[in-house]
Design a protein around this motif. Structure first.
Motif, PDB file in Angstrom:
ATOM      1  N   SER A 245      46.818  57.846  65.854  1.00  0.00           N
ATOM      2  CA  SER A 245      47.126  57.221  64.572  1.00  0.00           C
ATOM      3  C   SER A 245      48.534  57.611  64.126  1.00  0.00           C
ATOM      4  CB  SER A 245      46.110  57.664  63.509  1.00  0.00           C
ATOM      5  OG  SER A 245      46.539  57.296  62.219  1.00  0.00           O
ATOM      6  N   SER A 246      49.343  56.618  63.824  1.00  0.00           N
ATOM      7  CA  SER A 246      50.720  56.893  63.380  1.00  0.00           C
ATOM      8  C   SER A 246      50.714  57.575  62.014  1.00  0.00           C
ATOM      9  CB  SER A 246      51.524  55.595  63.318  1.00  0.00           C
ATOM     10  OG  SER A 246      50.922  54.685  62.403  1.00  0.00           O
ATOM     11  N   SER A 247      49.741  57.235  61.159  1.00  0.00           N
ATOM     12  CA  SER A 247      49.688  57.846  59.832  1.00  0.00           C
ATOM     13  C   SER A 247      49.382  59.339  59.927  1.00  0.00           C
ATOM     14  CB  SER A 247      48.634  57.143  58.969  1.00  0.00           C
ATOM     15  OG  SER A 247      47.350  57.244  59.561  1.00  0.00           O
ATOM     16  N   MET A 248      48.516  59.745  60.881  1.00  0.00           N
ATOM     17  CA  MET A 248      48.209  61.163  61.047  1.00  0.00           C
ATOM     18  C   MET A 248      49.405  61.919  61.632  1.00  0.00           C
ATOM     19  SD  MET A 248      45.332  61.822  59.743  1.00  0.00           S
ATOM     20  CE  MET A 248      45.172  63.503  60.345  1.00  0.00           C
ATOM     21  N   ARG A 249      50.181  61.264  62.505  1.00  0.00           N
ATOM     22  CA  ARG A 249      51.382  61.906  63.023  1.00  0.00           C
ATOM     23  C   ARG A 249      52.398  62.116  61.902  1.00  0.00           C
ATOM     24  NH1 ARG A 249      50.603  58.550  67.600  1.00  0.00           N
ATOM     25  NH2 ARG A 249      52.122  57.047  66.801  1.00  0.00           N
ATOM     26  N   THR A 250      52.519  61.126  61.030  1.00  0.00           N
ATOM     27  CA  THR A 250      53.431  61.243  59.890  1.00  0.00           C
ATOM     28  C   THR A 250      52.983  62.357  58.951  1.00  0.00           C
ATOM     29  OG1 THR A 250      53.876  58.873  60.010  1.00  0.00           O
ATOM     30  CG2 THR A 250      54.505  59.989  57.985  1.00  0.00           C
ATOM     31  N   LEU A 251      51.666  62.470  58.754  1.00  0.00           N
ATOM     32  CA  LEU A 251      51.142  63.530  57.896  1.00  0.00           C
ATOM     33  C   LEU A 251      51.431  64.901  58.505  1.00  0.00           C
ATOM     34  CD1 LEU A 251      49.533  64.203  55.352  1.00  0.00           C
ATOM     35  CD2 LEU A 251      47.436  64.018  56.712  1.00  0.00           C
ATOM     36  N   GLY A 252      51.311  65.006  59.831  1.00  0.00           N
ATOM     37  CA  GLY A 252      51.649  66.262  60.499  1.00  0.00           C
ATOM     38  C   GLY A 252      53.113  66.619  60.313  1.00  0.00           C
ATOM     39  N   ASN A 253      54.001  65.614  60.375  1.00  0.00           N
ATOM     40  CA  ASN A 253      55.424  65.861  60.156  1.00  0.00           C
ATOM     41  C   ASN A 253      55.684  66.339  58.729  1.00  0.00           C
ATOM     42  OD1 ASN A 253      55.999  65.036  62.778  1.00  0.00           O
ATOM     43  ND2 ASN A 253      56.388  62.910  62.180  1.00  0.00           N
ATOM     44  N   GLN A 254      54.962  65.768  57.778  1.00  0.00           N
ATOM     45  CA  GLN A 254      55.118  66.181  56.381  1.00  0.00           C
ATOM     46  C   GLN A 254      54.687  67.633  56.192  1.00  0.00           C
ATOM     47  OE1 GLN A 254      56.446  64.421  53.863  1.00  0.00           O
ATOM     48  NE2 GLN A 254      56.150  66.103  52.402  1.00  0.00           N
ATOM     49  N   LEU A 255      53.619  68.017  56.872  1.00  0.00           N
ATOM     50  CA  LEU A 255      53.145  69.402  56.783  1.00  0.00           C
ATOM     51  C   LEU A 255      54.209  70.361  57.332  1.00  0.00           C
ATOM     52  CD1 LEU A 255      50.972  71.528  56.251  1.00  0.00           C
ATOM     53  CD2 LEU A 255      49.985  70.977  58.496  1.00  0.00           C
ATOM     54  N   LEU A 256      54.838  69.989  58.443  1.00  0.00           N
ATOM     55  CA  LEU A 256      55.900  70.833  59.004  1.00  0.00           C
ATOM     56  C   LEU A 256      57.057  70.972  58.019  1.00  0.00           C
ATOM     57  CD1 LEU A 256      55.970  69.476  62.671  1.00  0.00           C
ATOM     58  CD2 LEU A 256      54.941  71.597  61.867  1.00  0.00           C
ATOM     59  N   ALA A 257      57.416  69.874  57.361  1.00  0.00           N
ATOM     60  CA  ALA A 257      58.521  69.916  56.400  1.00  0.00           C
ATOM     61  C   ALA A 257      58.178  70.799  55.202  1.00  0.00           C
ATOM     62  CB  ALA A 257      58.849  68.497  55.926  1.00  0.00           C
ATOM     63  N   GLU A 258      56.936  70.739  54.736  1.00  0.00           N
ATOM     64  CA  GLU A 258      56.535  71.576  53.606  1.00  0.00           C
ATOM     65  C   GLU A 258      56.545  73.052  53.989  1.00  0.00           C
ATOM     66  OE1 GLU A 258      56.136  70.548  50.644  1.00  0.00           O
ATOM     67  OE2 GLU A 258      55.966  68.391  50.896  1.00  0.00           O
ATOM     68  N   LEU A 259      56.087  73.377  55.194  1.00  0.00           N
ATOM     69  CA  LEU A 259      56.081  74.767  55.632  1.00  0.00           C
ATOM     70  C   LEU A 259      57.501  75.300  55.783  1.00  0.00           C
ATOM     71  CD1 LEU A 259      53.213  74.692  58.299  1.00  0.00           C
ATOM     72  CD2 LEU A 259      53.158  75.809  56.063  1.00  0.00           C
ATOM     73  N   ASP A 260      58.439  74.442  56.170  1.00  0.00           N
ATOM     74  CA  ASP A 260      59.829  74.860  56.306  1.00  0.00           C
ATOM     75  C   ASP A 260      60.519  75.019  54.961  1.00  0.00           C
ATOM     76  OD1 ASP A 260      59.713  74.967  59.035  1.00  0.00           O
ATOM     77  OD2 ASP A 260      60.447  72.920  59.329  1.00  0.00           O
ATOM     78  N   GLY A 261      59.875  74.525  53.890  1.00  0.00           N
ATOM     79  CA  GLY A 261      60.493  74.602  52.572  1.00  0.00           C
ATOM     80  C   GLY A 261      61.567  73.566  52.350  1.00  0.00           C
ATOM     81  N   MET A 262      61.578  72.500  53.153  1.00  0.00           N
ATOM     82  CA  MET A 262      62.596  71.463  52.995  1.00  0.00           C
ATOM     83  C   MET A 262      62.418  70.695  51.693  1.00  0.00           C
ATOM     84  SD  MET A 262      62.697  70.032  56.916  1.00  0.00           S
ATOM     85  CE  MET A 262      63.919  68.801  56.526  1.00  0.00           C
ATOM     86  N   GLU A 263      61.152  70.635  51.216  1.00  0.00           N
ATOM     87  CA  GLU A 263      60.880  69.894  49.988  1.00  0.00           C
ATOM     88  C   GLU A 263      60.841  70.808  48.771  1.00  0.00           C
ATOM     89  OE1 GLU A 263      60.624  66.685  49.939  1.00  0.00           O
ATOM     90  OE2 GLU A 263      60.698  66.391  52.106  1.00  0.00           O
ATOM     91  N   GLY A 264      61.109  72.089  48.936  1.00  0.00           N
ATOM     92  CA  GLY A 264      61.057  73.021  47.823  1.00  0.00           C
ATOM     93  C   GLY A 264      61.129  74.451  48.336  1.00  0.00           C
ATOM     94  N   ASP A 265      61.318  75.396  47.411  1.00  0.00           N
ATOM     95  CA  ASP A 265      61.441  76.792  47.779  1.00  0.00           C
ATOM     96  C   ASP A 265      60.056  77.411  47.906  1.00  0.00           C
ATOM     97  OD1 ASP A 265      62.219  79.353  48.208  1.00  0.00           O
ATOM     98  OD2 ASP A 265      62.963  79.726  46.185  1.00  0.00           O
ATOM     99  N   ASN A 266      59.760  77.938  49.098  1.00  0.00           N
ATOM    100  CA  ASN A 266      58.438  78.524  49.341  1.00  0.00           C
ATOM    101  C   ASN A 266      58.409  80.032  49.073  1.00  0.00           C
ATOM    102  OD1 ASN A 266      57.290  76.107  50.039  1.00  0.00           O
ATOM    103  ND2 ASN A 266      57.508  76.401  52.245  1.00  0.00           N
ATOM    104  N   GLU A 267      59.431  80.580  48.439  1.00  0.00           N
ATOM    105  CA  GLU A 267      59.436  82.012  48.144  1.00  0.00           C
ATOM    106  C   GLU A 267      58.249  82.351  47.231  1.00  0.00           C
ATOM    107  OE1 GLU A 267      61.003  85.843  48.637  1.00  0.00           O
ATOM    108  OE2 GLU A 267      61.584  83.951  49.577  1.00  0.00           O
TER     109      GLU A 267
END
Length: 411
Positions: A245-267
């Motif tokens: 599913s392309s939508s699940m792959r996109t969701l996985g990419n979003q999770l990686l971006a959130e863990l990296d803190g690209m969408e906000g500071d994870n401190e």
């Protein structure tokens, strides 16, 4: 001798006929009229002991206690309700002291956090601590090094340049306390706790699942210091090479971006993930800076099994339980299996009590019988894990699992 010969005669008659309720209640009424309230209460109490539902006895007791008689209440259908008002709301307000509200209010245990799109997320303050977790010494030591030590020593943390960002993945058989351990970590840190599972994220409309995931991470960032718990991470971050599913792959990419803190500071946001099948998790999630630490949560050891059994038997009527024998017989049992074992033993004792008409305690024989029915649920997982440890331990990710299997002579 009483000054009232009629009362004396009735008392003598009751000695001969103690179960004569009309006579006893008549005597209680005379005692009330004579100002002898304490004696009247005693007579009314004996009447209620023989017939608890007797309306006349209840009325006499109220008189003796000086409680005014309740006024008759008209049925709800016959009461006047102001025009234009909601009848249900009016009745609810009128009966507020007797009937609970139709909709429950939020308790003090959870604190709602508002999202950018008016969604509300529950942020908890768990009351449990690591001391409430039986056994798991190696897991607690790893958590102390990864999270708790740096948090308790801010000066050393600054000296060594240790960030409060980080992620750790707990894996092991189902029912072994991974979720409870994550709550205990939050409680030990005095941090908030936000739990995230795939049902909190998935949405039928394109883009909404990614938005939901971002909002959950934002809720954790606003509540820092916070433990963000990703339950069943294999469902949310499955290997993208195996996802059609392309939508699940996109969701996985979003999770990686959130863990990296690209969408906000994870401190100040501590990410804990849990899974029963770490071999199904996308390798990109285990990259340094994401879920870079992996901890094996094993079936409870002997000390932990004893603590779990004592916990689940603590409020049940038990007699002559051989705890050491039970601990020895429950190797490979998960915490959930042990809870089910105690529940099954209680069912056997209760069934015997119903058949015999005599209540008896939960005994060793009930737990022995339960052992013959409740089997450890971890063995199928250990069988699968054995194959992974033998043929798929690239990079030594599962060295802890290999050591455990060798120690148990399963490998």
């Amino acid at each position: 001798m009483s000054a009232d010969p009629l009362i004396d005669s009735l008392l003598a008659a009751l000695d001969a006929r103690p179960d004569d309720l009309p006579l006893r209640l008549h005597l209680a009424g005379l005692l009330i009229d004579a100002g002898r309230g304490a004696e009247a209460i005693a007579q009314a109490g004996q009447a209620l002991a023989r017939d608890p539902g007797n309306a006349q006895a209840q009325a006499v007791m109220q008189r003796a206690l000086g409680v005014p008689a309740a006024e008759p209440v008209a049925p709800l259908a016959q009461r006047a309700v102001p025009a234009g008002d909601d009848p249900l709301a009016a009745y609810e307000q009128e009966l507020a002291d007797v009937v609970p509200p139709r909709f429950a209010r939020a308790g003090d245990e959870r604190e709602p956090v508002q999202g950018d799109d008016d969604r509300v997320y529950d942020v908890e303050s768990p009351p449990v601590r690591l001391a409430d977790v039986g056994g798991m010494a190696a897991v607690k030591e790893r958590l102390e090094l990864a999270f708790l030590g740096p948090l308790r020593n801010p000066e050393l943390r600054r000296m060594y340049g240790k960030s409060l960002r980080g992620g750790l993945m707990l894996y092991g058989p189902p029912g072994c306390g991974k979720t409870f351990l994550a709550r205990a970590v939050a409680g030990e840190m005095g941090a908030k706790f936000v739990s995230l599972s795939i049902v909190d994220v998935l949405d039928m409309w394109i883009g909404n699942s990614e938005r939901n995931l971002h909002e959950l991470f934002e809720a954790a960032r606003r509540s820092a210091p916070c433990v963000l718990f990703l339950d069943e991470i294999d469902a949310l971050g499955h290997k993208r090479s195996q996802v059609s599913s392309s939508s699940m792959r996109t969701l996985g990419n979003q999770l990686l971006a959130e863990l990296d803190g690209m969408e906000g500071d994870n401190e100040g946001v501590f990410v804990l993930a849990a899974t029963n099948t770490p071999w199904d998790v996308d390798p990109a999630l285990r990259r340094p800076g994401r879920l870079d630490r992996v901890v094996l949560v094993l079936p409870p050891d002997a000390e932990a099994r004893a603590a779990i059994l004592e916990y689940h038997l603590r409020e049940r009527p038990i007699a002559n339980i051989d705890l050491r024998r039970l601990v020895a017989a429950t190797e490979d049992y998960s915490g959930a299996d042990l809870a089910h074992l105690c529940e099954t033993a209680a069912e056997f004792a209760m069934a015997d009590s119903v058949r015999a008409g005599v209540v008896r305690m939960i005994e060793q024989r009930d737990l022995e019988r339960a052992l013959s029915e409740v089997r450890p649920s971890t063995r199928p997982w250990l069988s699968t894990a054995r194959n992974v440890a033998m043929f798929a331990n690239e990079g030594g990710v599962y060295d802890d699992l290999v050591a455990y299997l060798k120690r148990r002579k399963l490998l």
